[in-house]
Design an enzyme around this catalytic site. Structure first.
Site, short mmCIF file in Angstrom:
data_model
loop_
_atom_site.label_atom_id
_atom_site.label_comp_id
_atom_site.label_asym_id
_atom_site.label_seq_id
_atom_site.Cartn_x
_atom_site.Cartn_y
_atom_site.Cartn_z
CG LEU A 27 54.51 -134.98 81.03
CD1 LEU A 27 53.56 -136.10 80.62
CD2 LEU A 27 55.84 -135.11 80.28
CG HIS A 28 55.51 -127.57 82.75
ND1 HIS A 28 54.54 -127.27 83.68
CD2 HIS A 28 56.66 -127.77 83.43
CE1 HIS A 28 55.09 -127.29 84.89
NE2 HIS A 28 56.37 -127.61 84.77
CG ASP A 29 57.13 -127.11 77.17
OD1 ASP A 29 56.50 -126.07 77.47
OD2 ASP A 29 58.35 -127.24 77.36
CB THR A 55 51.60 -127.11 82.21
OG1 THR A 55 52.25 -126.15 83.06
CG2 THR A 55 51.04 -126.40 80.98
CG ASP A 93 58.77 -129.56 79.73
OD1 ASP A 93 59.99 -129.28 79.75
OD2 ASP A 93 57.88 -128.72 79.92
#
Length: 334
Positions: free
Chosen positions: A256-258, A206, A23
């Protein structure tokens, strides 16, 4: 013509590195493919991967994305106080049989002689109020910047960080600690108390945005980077589905945290924000990395004035459209 906003991405990227999350790399790609921002540099911190691997990955990402001259600055190779061995040990059981890189893939060195902390301090001082930092790894580099120059807090325009959870428990590396907070809670505490303008996008938000196998197929129909990223995404999803067979969320998608942090900077309306007094636990082993975001909803008075704006809701379809549109030119739809 409207001037673009200037950012530095502080990151621990592993995209393309066997056994590492993808990510961060997709967040970097989202930023580099967004005309609203100019990415001044990538500062690399120990986290998902060791710092030298992160530098190597970051430089290769810049080349793949058509930015071979993007500065990549080596940062902290360990947390402020803790050893990384216990953190790495948490992953041993799931990545021990994953392929590793060959020795022929030589590591590439950093592109500057200064440390990440020095770079951040110098850049923010040279352009006060113009540089925002998107912090998508542990906060060690930022804490070191504040130690080096407390004035960094006033010179930096904003820090938008992926850390904590504003609406519930993290349920990540531990029940209460997300990875970025758990790796270096002492650094996070310094950042929270440092006086900079802060926005926090926590793992509660997130974890709501994911890349599915279908999305990875859309990426694979794009340009050379998209094809490679799609292949990496499919491989990562497959790895997660085998490593965590009982976790439904890993069966056909990855988080897709970031990228949500980058998207929330590009378009703040994608998240709903609330002012909060945010602190993190640095004293208890059981609660290491626990982040408490007090929004004044409890009966007792809050422990202090607001020091951050925290994300409490997310427009998930809106994020999906932005993400795929920027990376491929194809909308995800609703």
């Amino acid at each position: 013509m409207t001037a673009t906003r200037r950012i530095v991405i502080d990151t621990d990227p592993g995209l393309g590195e066997p056994g590492s999350d993808i990510d961060d790399g997709l967040a970097i790609a989202l930023a580099l493919r967004s005309p609203e921002v100019t990415v001044e540099a990538l500062t690399v911190v120990n986290g998902n991967v060791d710092v030298d691997t992160g530098v190597d990955v970051a430089r290769r990402l810049g080349e793949r994305l058509g930015h071979p001259d993007l500065p990549v600055v080596r940062g902290a190779d360990r947390p402020l106080l803790r050893d990384m061995a216990p953190v790495r040990a948490l992953f041993d059981d799931v990545i021990e049989d994953h392929p590793v890189r060959t020795a022929a893939e030589d590591r590439l060195g950093p592109t500057t002689d200064v440390t990440a902390a020095e770079y951040l301090v110098e850049l923010a001082a040279a352009f006060p109020g113009e540089i925002s930092v998107l912090a998508i790894g542990p906060m060690t580099n930022l804490a070191l910047a504040l130690r080096l120059d407390p004035g960094f807090a006033k010179n930096v325009a904003e820090i938008v960080m992926m850390a904590g959870s504003a609406t519930g428990y993290a349920q990540n590396i531990t029940v209460v600690g997300d990875f970025n907070a758990y790796v270096d809670p002492e650094a996070l505490a310094i950042v929270l108390a440092g006086g900079a303008k802060l926005r926090m996008v926590g793992i509660d938000q997130t974890s709501r945005v994911r890349l599915t196998r279908d999305d990875a197929a859309v990426l694979s129909r794009g340009d050379a980077f998209g094809r490679w990223a799609g292949e990496c995404a499919l491989a990562w999803i497959e790895f997660l589905s085998r490593a965590f067979p009982l976790r439904e969320e890993h069966r056909d998608a990855c988080f897709l945290h970031d990228p949500l942090v980058v998207a929330a900077f590009l378009d703040p309306s994608l998240c709903t924000w609330a002012d909060a007094h945010v602190v993190t636990d640095t004293t208890s082993e059981l609660a290491r990395g626990l982040v408490v975001a007090d929004r004044g909803l409890a009966l007792a008075p809050p422990p202090g004035p607001p020091n951050a704006s925290v994300a409490v809701d997310t427009d998930v379809p809106g994020f999906g459209r932005l993400f795929l549109d920027r990376l491929t030119g194809t909308s995800a739809g609703d």
